[in-house]
Design an enzyme around this catalytic site. Structure first.
Site, PDB file in Angstrom:
ATOM      1  N   ALA A  75       4.806  16.239  51.588  1.00 14.28           N
ATOM      2  CA  ALA A  75       3.508  15.672  52.106  1.00 14.28           C
ATOM      3  C   ALA A  75       2.393  15.442  51.115  1.00 14.28           C
ATOM      4  O   ALA A  75       1.654  14.640  51.395  1.00 14.28           O
ATOM      5  CB  ALA A  75       2.992  16.692  53.398  1.00 14.28           C
ATOM      6  N   GLY A  76       2.469  16.189  50.069  1.00 15.67           N
ATOM      7  CA  GLY A  76       1.548  15.984  49.072  1.00 15.67           C
ATOM      8  C   GLY A  76       1.768  14.725  48.064  1.00 15.67           C
ATOM      9  O   GLY A  76       0.801  13.927  47.910  1.00 15.67           O
TER      10      GLY A  76
ATOM     11  N   GLU B 171      21.304  15.589  49.032  1.00 16.13           N
ATOM     12  CA  GLU B 171      21.188  16.512  47.944  1.00 16.13           C
ATOM     13  C   GLU B 171      21.046  16.082  46.604  1.00 16.13           C
ATOM     14  O   GLU B 171      21.402  15.157  46.125  1.00 16.13           O
ATOM     15  CB  GLU B 171      22.740  17.032  48.031  1.00 16.13           C
ATOM     16  CG  GLU B 171      22.731  18.698  48.116  1.00 16.13           C
ATOM     17  CD  GLU B 171      23.949  19.144  48.014  1.00 16.13           C
ATOM     18  OE1 GLU B 171      24.449  20.126  47.069  1.00 16.13           O
ATOM     19  OE2 GLU B 171      25.099  18.494  48.648  1.00 16.13           O
TER      20      GLU B 171
ATOM     21  N   ASP C 153      11.301  11.136  42.138  1.00 20.28           N
ATOM     22  CA  ASP C 153      11.904  12.513  41.652  1.00 20.28           C
ATOM     23  C   ASP C 153      10.954  12.976  40.502  1.00 20.28           C
ATOM     24  O   ASP C 153      10.771  12.328  39.527  1.00 20.28           O
ATOM     25  CB  ASP C 153      13.250  12.446  41.168  1.00 20.28           C
ATOM     26  CG  ASP C 153      13.974  13.819  41.420  1.00 20.28           C
ATOM     27  OD1 ASP C 153      14.010  14.331  42.703  1.00 20.28           O
ATOM     28  OD2 ASP C 153      14.104  14.696  40.411  1.00 20.28           O
ATOM     29  N   SER C 154      10.313  14.240  40.662  1.00 20.60           N
ATOM     30  CA  SER C 154       9.417  14.609  39.832  1.00 20.60           C
ATOM     31  C   SER C 154       9.445  15.751  39.454  1.00 20.60           C
ATOM     32  O   SER C 154      10.306  16.742  40.289  1.00 20.60           O
ATOM     33  CB  SER C 154       8.006  14.065  40.339  1.00 20.60           C
ATOM     34  OG  SER C 154       7.843  14.162  41.711  1.00 20.60           O
TER      35      SER C 154
ATOM     36  N   ARG D 203       2.652   9.972  38.309  1.00 23.44           N
ATOM     37  CA  ARG D 203       3.111   9.129  39.424  1.00 23.44           C
ATOM     38  C   ARG D 203       2.362   8.046  39.505  1.00 23.44           C
ATOM     39  O   ARG D 203       2.990   6.963  39.326  1.00 23.44           O
ATOM     40  CB  ARG D 203       2.791  10.061  40.903  1.00 23.44           C
ATOM     41  CG  ARG D 203       3.235   9.441  41.817  1.00 23.44           C
ATOM     42  CD  ARG D 203       3.210  10.454  43.304  1.00 23.44           C
ATOM     43  NE  ARG D 203       4.276  11.548  42.832  1.00 23.44           N
ATOM     44  CZ  ARG D 203       4.043  12.510  42.679  1.00 23.44           C
ATOM     45  NH1 ARG D 203       2.716  13.328  42.638  1.00 23.44           N
ATOM     46  NH2 ARG D 203       4.956  13.517  42.474  1.00 23.44           N
TER      47      ARG D 203
HETATM   48  O1  LIG Z   1       1.688  20.184  40.471  1.00 27.01           O
HETATM   49  C1  LIG Z   1       2.439  19.136  40.830  1.00 27.01           C
HETATM   50  N1  LIG Z   1       1.825  17.989  40.905  1.00 27.01           N
HETATM   51  C2  LIG Z   1       2.523  16.893  40.770  1.00 27.01           C
HETATM   52  O2  LIG Z   1       1.923  15.791  41.133  1.00 27.01           O
HETATM   53  C3  LIG Z   1       3.855  17.126  41.157  1.00 27.01           C
HETATM   54  N2  LIG Z   1       4.914  16.148  41.258  1.00 27.01           N
HETATM   55  C4  LIG Z   1       6.142  16.845  41.453  1.00 27.01           C
HETATM   56  N3  LIG Z   1       5.721  18.102  41.346  1.00 27.01           N
HETATM   57  C5  LIG Z   1       6.636  19.266  41.425  1.00 27.01           C
HETATM   58  O3  LIG Z   1       8.117  18.971  41.291  1.00 27.01           O
HETATM   59  C6  LIG Z   1       8.525  19.050  42.626  1.00 27.01           C
HETATM   60  C7  LIG Z   1       9.215  17.537  43.072  1.00 27.01           C
HETATM   61  O4  LIG Z   1      10.486  17.637  43.393  1.00 27.01           O
HETATM   62  P1  LIG Z   1      11.423  16.516  44.252  1.00 27.01           P
HETATM   63  O5  LIG Z   1      11.160  15.332  43.546  1.00 27.01           O
HETATM   64  O6  LIG Z   1      12.550  16.933  44.426  1.00 27.01           O
HETATM   65  O7  LIG Z   1      10.354  16.855  45.374  1.00 27.01           O
HETATM   66  P2  LIG Z   1      10.432  17.369  46.760  1.00 27.01           P
HETATM   67  O8  LIG Z   1      11.857  17.948  46.995  1.00 27.01           O
HETATM   68  O9  LIG Z   1       9.515  18.096  46.839  1.00 27.01           O
HETATM   69  O10 LIG Z   1      10.252  16.366  47.954  1.00 27.01           O
HETATM   70  P3  LIG Z   1      11.403  14.879  48.134  1.00 27.01           P
HETATM   71  O11 LIG Z   1      10.563  13.692  47.628  1.00 27.01           O
HETATM   72  O12 LIG Z   1      12.503  15.278  47.311  1.00 27.01           O
HETATM   73  O13 LIG Z   1      11.702  14.920  49.715  1.00 27.01           O
HETATM   74  C8  LIG Z   1       7.501  19.256  43.774  1.00 27.01           C
HETATM   75  O14 LIG Z   1       7.788  19.832  44.791  1.00 27.01           O
HETATM   76  C9  LIG Z   1       6.519  19.962  42.758  1.00 27.01           C
HETATM   77  O15 LIG Z   1       6.971  21.408  42.558  1.00 27.01           O
HETATM   78  C10 LIG Z   1       4.458  18.185  41.108  1.00 27.01           C
HETATM   79  N4  LIG Z   1       3.660  19.319  40.935  1.00 27.01           N
HETATM   80 MG   LIG Z   2      13.367  16.943  46.459  1.00 24.48          MG
END
Ligand SMILES: O=c1[nH]c(=O)c2ncn([C@@H]3O[C@H](COP(=O)(O)OP(=O)(O)OP(=O)(O)O)[C@@H](O)[C@H]3O)c2[nH]1
Ligand SMILES: [Mg+2]
Length: 201
Positions: free
Chosen positions: A11-12, A41, A70-71, A182
């Site tokens: 959601a963020g 996965e 993916d971040s 991003r």
């Molecule tokens: O402080 C932060 N500001 C940001 O701007 C930011 N962007 C990424 N992150 C971290 O990296 C994970 C992504 O992992 P991720 O890319 O696999 O996403 P996710 O698993 O949360 O969701 P999805 O997109 O895969 O459904 C996130 O959960 C965060 O912990 C951030 N932390």
């Molecule tokens: Mg993820």
């Protein structure tokens, strides 16, 4: 109004993409709008590999052009961790507070100048059964000693941005969206978007 689908359940991220696309009058949809979409996965070793996996799976499922993000956070003193494991660093249940506590614990005693880190974002655009393109963006900073600020999500409260002399979570969403990993990736995507989506037909 045009729409864009972001293959994320975070959601963020969705909020940030909504702000980033608002001035272009593009409506952002996410997997929160497509509840039956398959879970992907994240087995890749890099942000780009995971972004491609997510984008291609969801683009093929919906038969639409899809962007995946993916971040994560890359901390130099931790040899690049949490990296691609950022979301699930303290466990598969994905808890931001626990993830932050784990990073702070691992950095105990490391002086400020050695707490260098960066956020990294890979955006993959998948055109179903045709092609996928990846762009990447970063944002440089330091890991603070303790969390400060309530905006943003994830590790934002411990990510200190030197130019602003504030953590990412102390910045307004407009400020974060000017400098974030991003936003930087999205700027690169904008440059190729028209040419990319034209090839769809
Ligand atoms: O402080 C932060 N500001 C940001 O701007 C930011 N962007 C990424 N992150 C971290 O990296 C994970 C992504 O992992 P991720 O890319 O696999 O996403 P996710 O698993 O949360 O969701 P999805 O997109 O895969 O459904 C996130 O959960 C965060 O912990 C951030 N932390
Ligand atoms: Mg993820």
């Amino acid at each position: 109004m045009k729409e864009v689908i972001i293959a994320t359940k975070n959601a963020g991220k969705v909020k940030e993409f909504q702000t980033l696309f608002a001035e272009k009058e593009v409506e952002v949809k996410s997997l929160l709008d497509f509840e039956n979409a398959p879970d992907v996965e994240e087995t890749g070793e890099t942000f780009a590999e995971n972004a491609i996996l997510k984008a291609e799976t969801i683009a093929n499922y919906l038969n639409k052009v899809v962007i995946a993000d993916d971040s994560g956070l890359v901390v130099d003193a931790l040899n690049g961790k949490p990296g691609v494991y950022s979301a699930r660093y303290a466990g598969e249940h994905k808890n931001d507070k626990e993830n932050i506590a784990k990073v702070l614990e691992e950095l105990k005693g490391v002086p400020f100048e050695k707490r260098t880190a960066r956020f990294h974002c890979a955006l993959a655009v998948a055109i179903p059964r045709q092609r996928t393109v990846v762009v990447e963006g970063t944002c440089e900073g330091y890991i603070a000693e303790a969390p400060t600020g309530t905006n943003g999500f994830g590790y934002d409260p411990i990510f200190y941005v030197p130019e602003k002399q504030k953590t990412m979570a102390e910045l307004s969403k407009e400020e974060k969206n000017k400098i974030s990993h991003r936003a930087n990736a999205l700027k690169k995507l904008e440059k190729i978007w028209d040419e990319l989506v034209e090839t769809k037909e």
